[in-house]
Scaffold this active site. Structure first.
Site, PDB file in Angstrom:
ATOM      1  CG  ASP A 359      -2.226   1.021   1.247  1.00  0.00           C
ATOM      2  OD1 ASP A 359      -2.274   1.819   0.055  1.00  0.00           O
ATOM      3  OD2 ASP A 359      -3.041   0.913   1.777  1.00  0.00           O
TER       4      ASP A 359
HETATM    5  C1  BGC Z   1      -4.699   3.382   0.187  1.00  0.00           C
HETATM    6  C2  BGC Z   1      -5.263   2.505  -1.067  1.00  0.00           C
HETATM    7  C3  BGC Z   1      -5.068   2.837  -2.311  1.00  0.00           C
HETATM    8  C4  BGC Z   1      -3.519   3.772  -2.428  1.00  0.00           C
HETATM    9  C5  BGC Z   1      -3.124   4.576  -3.755  1.00  0.00           C
HETATM   10  C6  BGC Z   1      -3.650   4.231  -0.005  1.00  0.00           C
HETATM   11  O1  BGC Z   1      -3.973   5.413   0.999  1.00  0.00           O
HETATM   12  O2  BGC Z   1      -4.942   2.830   1.238  1.00  0.00           O
HETATM   13  O3  BGC Z   1      -6.268   1.584  -0.960  1.00  0.00           O
HETATM   14  O4  BGC Z   1      -4.845   2.185  -3.252  1.00  0.00           O
HETATM   15  O5  BGC Z   1      -3.452   4.873  -1.334  1.00  0.00           O
HETATM   16  O6  BGC Z   1      -4.368   5.645  -3.932  1.00  0.00           O
END
Ligand code: BGC
Length: 966
Positions: A359
């Site tokens: 993530d």
């Molecule tokens: C989120 C993810 C997301 C990523 C990219 C993160 O803060 O938890 O679910 O895919 O950001 O935007």
């Protein structure tokens, strides 16, 4: 227990890697606001969110600097009080920090090494062969490039890795998210996951995934960052539950797998996320919540397998290309550096053949995370947002050159990524042209730069082509929204008609109603529509990332939200639908209608009132009012409860019929109004996306017979969900420890165990017709046996490469290379000082783990997926109108000594359409996995061979009229 990501694992090489992994001395000057810069140009600026965060930075700006300038005593007093308060309030930090700083309980997850290599499954063998040929020709720098993001805002998508130009491997473009293409124009804003879950319709789950992927492909996206099956919904107020499909692993698993199949049928890689146990937003990642560490979700082995990891197993079986590991720790090891989770459970047990991606900034270590099974870091930046300093990139090059990351681990990381690309057919340039996306996540202008995150001067190019990719996907969006609407109460009121009520209902109403009986009704039928949630508000994209609750609610907020192309509000659709020659529509699109004068009279004469209320939540990097990601309670927001009570009292002076329509991110409490006598119909429309009003009208007017069922339990109070269901709003340590001590007992499993009467049980949902279930048949397909068949030997061999450390020159910055500032490259400015050394590996690294008996192929041991018993039932539509029905099957395990089982668990559902009088047979195929529990001693799925399994079939978890045994 042995420590997993030992700090030694990090004490390897460059200065930045020698930081204490626990982070105490590393980034203590990072301010939370830095983590909030997730926006795009043209939308409110980065520090818009500062309002809500008591960060050190803000303290300096707002209080300290200005105040010290004046040097008044009062100011010093204020300052002291402010600092005191800040220390206290900034999540209770200082005290707990002190308490735990000496001995943070870091690294309690068992070690699992070495990382299993991809390429053992028959289904992927051809792709691995192709990948091996390509990877074999890559230089060290190219390999590292493929594994590492180029940095935040260093491409047009939210994530972009580096290419391997000389061998023809392009940059991959990664984009959120689960309900549409984030930050893009001319796309479809589909209903959110929770609404999809509420449809219980496999075909729609697939169709929505496929339509989503068509749009992604046409916009130039290789990897979609969805679907989301974690959080699962342990805490009903959890901020991101709505991105997933409901609080049951089986339902999440089916919906996740169907979505993956739909997405990947179009060649787009799906990412199942967030692995695992990211159940709440508070403390989900370091510094965002002031504390230097993320929360640790402490889960026992059985619960992890049977609840939280379960839906990921379905996605792996469905061939998912990528898994995103989550921000939080699990058993005190960061999920993205947790070898037990990534190497052990995901890659060995589940046989995952694709790649693990972090993530965004969830990677918290360099070497250790590579050894633990992470394959790609996103967005590339390491400890801080957008600083261009990666845990990998040049540091991974260095680590391979000095021997601290084995060459074969790097090869496996790259091979997994390249194999996934071949597996999805993305080498076909007609479908995936090797170009950046045709839209920019960072600006709405036509022209822009390709790496806006870099301060280096760059040429302006066309970054937004405004390609319309919506096709007719609004049809699917509308169907999902309508089928995902759950009819909770209907006392003969719905469906209504274009004239208000049909003749028969009107007659009954007017003759039986005390107030209107005997009165002459010559005028129009008078209807009132109440609530801000019925109207457009300030437009659907008024707040950045949808992070506020205003106007009608159609999505939660955060990375899982999109820019709505349009949003059909309920009132817009109702205005169109009612016949204005017969109906007088009174609109009060506010939650505090002040009704005076003419309106007051109108209110007394209302015969029908439709009242709207909602509850919103989202991702924790931004807050709205007191909702910082997670909801603060389960109440309707913005005075919704009071509004409904008020409307019920005033509508026709208490004698008008009331329909309550709720848009919500999850369960809401309804106790304040649900029993009011004139609240005659209640619809839970979940989060319906752009077609909200149209879908609602389809249900209200009976064009679509409601067939949604609850994907969670609606309790009478938050307490009823049990102690484990409460969000931890204040930390209990410097690494907040969240013990999942309720084990398997979340949502309906808890209500059933404790005998608590919910308001509406899991799986509940009404229809305008009646269904009758009969004739249950149980057919054994295979004999019971405790353990699955022996793990098969791999159907294919992972590619083998030379393990010789490549020449250092492969990582040297090419001469004459114009590097963009902050952009993450794989190159090192100097390589001569790098020496191969003997570096200590994490404890347990040298103890090779026995391969799991539950593994052996993609999705795990194939026997787990074999059908052992089928159950069939006949379902007949006994009512007056056609409609879709959702028969559900729950199993009760035979009792077994020393093994505790939930009263019942969902293990099958079907959905089909029946005309009046029509009968159809529903068939449920139960696999070995469905019938097993995770035995922590055997470390395998075990079926109970003594006694009888009981199968209950019906229309909700508490309406199971048919019983079969096996
Ligand atoms: C989120 C993810 C997301 C990523 C990219 C993160 O803060 O938890 O679910 O895919 O950001 O935007």
């Amino acid at each position: 227990m042995a420590r997993d990501q030992s700090q030694e694992g990090l004490l390897r090489d460059s200065e930045r890697w020698s930081k204490d992994e626990a982070g105490h001395d590393s980034d203590s000057d990072i301010e939370a606001t830095e983590y909030l810069d997730r926006g795009r140009a043209g939308t409110p600026p980065k520090h818009e969110y500062d309002q809500s965060f008591p960060t050190a930075n803000k303290a300096r700006q707002s209080g300290i600097i200005r105040c010290m300038g004046r040097r008044s005593r009062c100011c010093i007093g204020f300052l002291a009080a402010f600092i005191g308060l800040w220390i206290l309030l900034s999540a209770g930090g200082a005290f707990v920090y002190k308490k735990y700083q000496e001995e943070p309980p870091y690294g309690q997850s068992p070690p699992w090494y070495p990382s299993p290599k991809g390429g053992i499954a028959k289904t992927w063998a051809a792709s691995y062969d192709k990948a091996a040929k390509m990877v074999n020709k890559m230089t060290l720098a190219e390999k590292v490039n493929v594994t590492t993001g180029t940095g935040w805002q260093m491409g047009l998508a939210v994530g972009t890795n580096g290419p391997a130009v000389h061998v023809g491997f392009p940059q991959l473009q990664l984009q959120d998210g689960p309900l549409g293409i984030r930050f893009a124009d001319n796309i479809t804003a589909f209903p959110a996951g929770v609404t999809v879950g509420a449809t219980w319709n496999r075909q729609l789950m697939y169709a929505r995934g496929r339509a989503h992927a068509i749009e992604a492909r046409q916009k130039g996206i290789n990897v979609l960052l969805g679907p989301c099956v974690g959080p699962l919904g342990r805490m009903p107020a959890g901020g991101r539950n709505w991105e997933g499909f409901g609080a049951d692993p089986y339902l999440q698993g089916v919906a996740g797998a169907e979505t993956v199949k739909g997405i990947q049928s179009e060649g787009v890689m799906a990412t199942i996320k967030h692995f695992v146990a990211n159940e709440q937003e508070h403390f989900r990642q370091p510094w965002e919540w002031t504390l230097p560490h993320a929360l640790s979700a402490n889960i026992d082995d059985r619960t992890l397998h049977e609840l939280y990891a379960w839906p990921f197993g379905d996605a792996v079986k469905a061939g998912v290309a990528s898994v995103m590991c989550s921000y939080n720790m699990v058993n005190n090891s960061y999920a993205c550096g947790n070898s037990k989770l990534l190497n052990g459970i995901l890659k060995d047990e589940m046989g995952f053949q694709g790649f693990v991606m972090s993530d965004w900034l969830a990677q918290r270590s360099g070497v250790a995370s590579a050894l633990a099974g992470l394959d790609m870091t996103m967005p590339g930046d390491g400890a801080k947002w957008a600083d261009g300093e990666s845990f990998w990139g040049p540091e991974l090059s260095r680590a391979v050159l000095n021997g601290s990351v084995p060459v074969d681990r790097l090869n496996d990381m790259v091979t997994r990524i390249v194999a996934a690309w071949y597996q999805l057919g993305q080498d076909d340039e007609t479908k995936f042209p090797r170009q950046p996306p045709n839209f920019s996540s960072w600006t709405d202008e036509r022209m822009g730069v390709l790496a806006p995150g870099s301060p280096s001067p760059q040429a302006q190019v066309v970054v937004n082509q405004f390609l319309n990719v919506q096709a007719n996907h609004s049809v699917i969006a509308r169907e999902v929204a309508a089928e995902g609407t759950v009819l909770l109460v209907n006392e003969g009121l719905l469906p209504i008609s274009r004239t208000g009520l049909d003749e028969a209902k009107l007659k009954t109403r007017r003759s039986t109603n005390a107030r209107t009986a005997g009165k002459r009704h010559t005028g129009k039928f008078s209807i009132g529509v109440f609530g801000e949630d019925a109207g457009p508000g300030k437009g659907p994209n008024h707040c950045k990332d949808r992070a506020c609750n205003q106007g009608t609610l159609a999505s939660g907020w955060g990375s899982g939200a999109v820019e709505f192309p349009y949003l059909v509000s309920p009132i817009e659709a109702l205005r169109k639908e009612f016949d204005s020659s017969k109906v007088e529509l009174h609109e009060y699109l506010t939650n505090k209608p002040s009704i005076t004068g003419k309106d007051k009279v109108a209110l007394e004469d209302l015969e029908l009132c439709i009242v709207f209320a909602n509850a919103d939540s989202g991702e924790g990097y931004v807050k709205w009012e007191d909702v910082r990601g997670d909801r603060s309670d389960l109440n309707l927001q913005k005075g919704g409860d009071d509004l409904i009570v008020d409307v019920a009292a005033k509508c026709g002076s208490g004698s008008g019929d009331v329909i309550a329509v709720i848009h919500a991110v999850g369960p809401v409490l309804m106790e304040k109004w649900i029993d009011l006598p004139n609240v005659k119909a209640v619809l839970l429309a979940n989060l319906p996306g752009q077609e909200s009003g149209n879908a609602l009208v389809d249900i209200l007017f009976g064009k679509t017979n409601p067939s949604g069922h609850l994907p969670f339990t609606i309790g009478k109070s938050l307490d009823d969900y049990g102690p484990g269901a409460k969000v931890m709003y204040l930390p209990n340590g410097v690494i907040p420890q969240q013990d999942f001590s309720e084990g398997l007992y979340i949502d309906y499993r808890y209500f059933d165990k404790e005998g608590i009467e919910p308001r509406f049980e899991f799986g509940f949902g009404l229809s305008y017709t009646n269904f009758n279930l009969s004739n249950i048949r149980v057919e054994s397909k295979k004999a019971k046996s405790a353990l699955p068949e022996a793990r098969p030997s791999p159907a294919a061999e992972p590619p083998s490469y030379s393990t010789v450390i490549p020449p250092k020159d492969e990582a040297r910055f090419p001469s004459g290379f114009r590097a963009l500032e902050k952009y993450i490259y794989p190159y090192l400015p100097a390589v001569d000082n790098i020496k191969v050394g003997h570096y200590p590996y994490p404890d347990g690294y040298d103890t090779e783990r026995p391969l799991s008996g539950a593994g052996g192929d993609e999705g795990g041991n194939p026997d787990l997926w074999a059908t052992y018993v089928t159950v069939t039932v006949d379902v007949r539509n006994d009512g007056p109108v056609a409609g879709a029905v959702v028969p559900q099957l729950y199993i009760e395990y035979p009792p077994k000594d020393e093994v505790d089982f939930p009263v019942r668990v969902l293990r099958g559902f079907d959905k089909f359409y029946l005309k009046p009088g029509e009968t159809h047979t529903a068939q449920f195929s139960l696999t070995r996995r469905d019938l097993s529990y995770w035995d922590v001693v055997e470390q395998n799925w075990v079926m109970v061979t003594e006694g009888e399994y009981k199968f209950g079939v019906g229309l909700s978890s508490r309406d199971l009229p048919l019983t079969g045994r096996w």
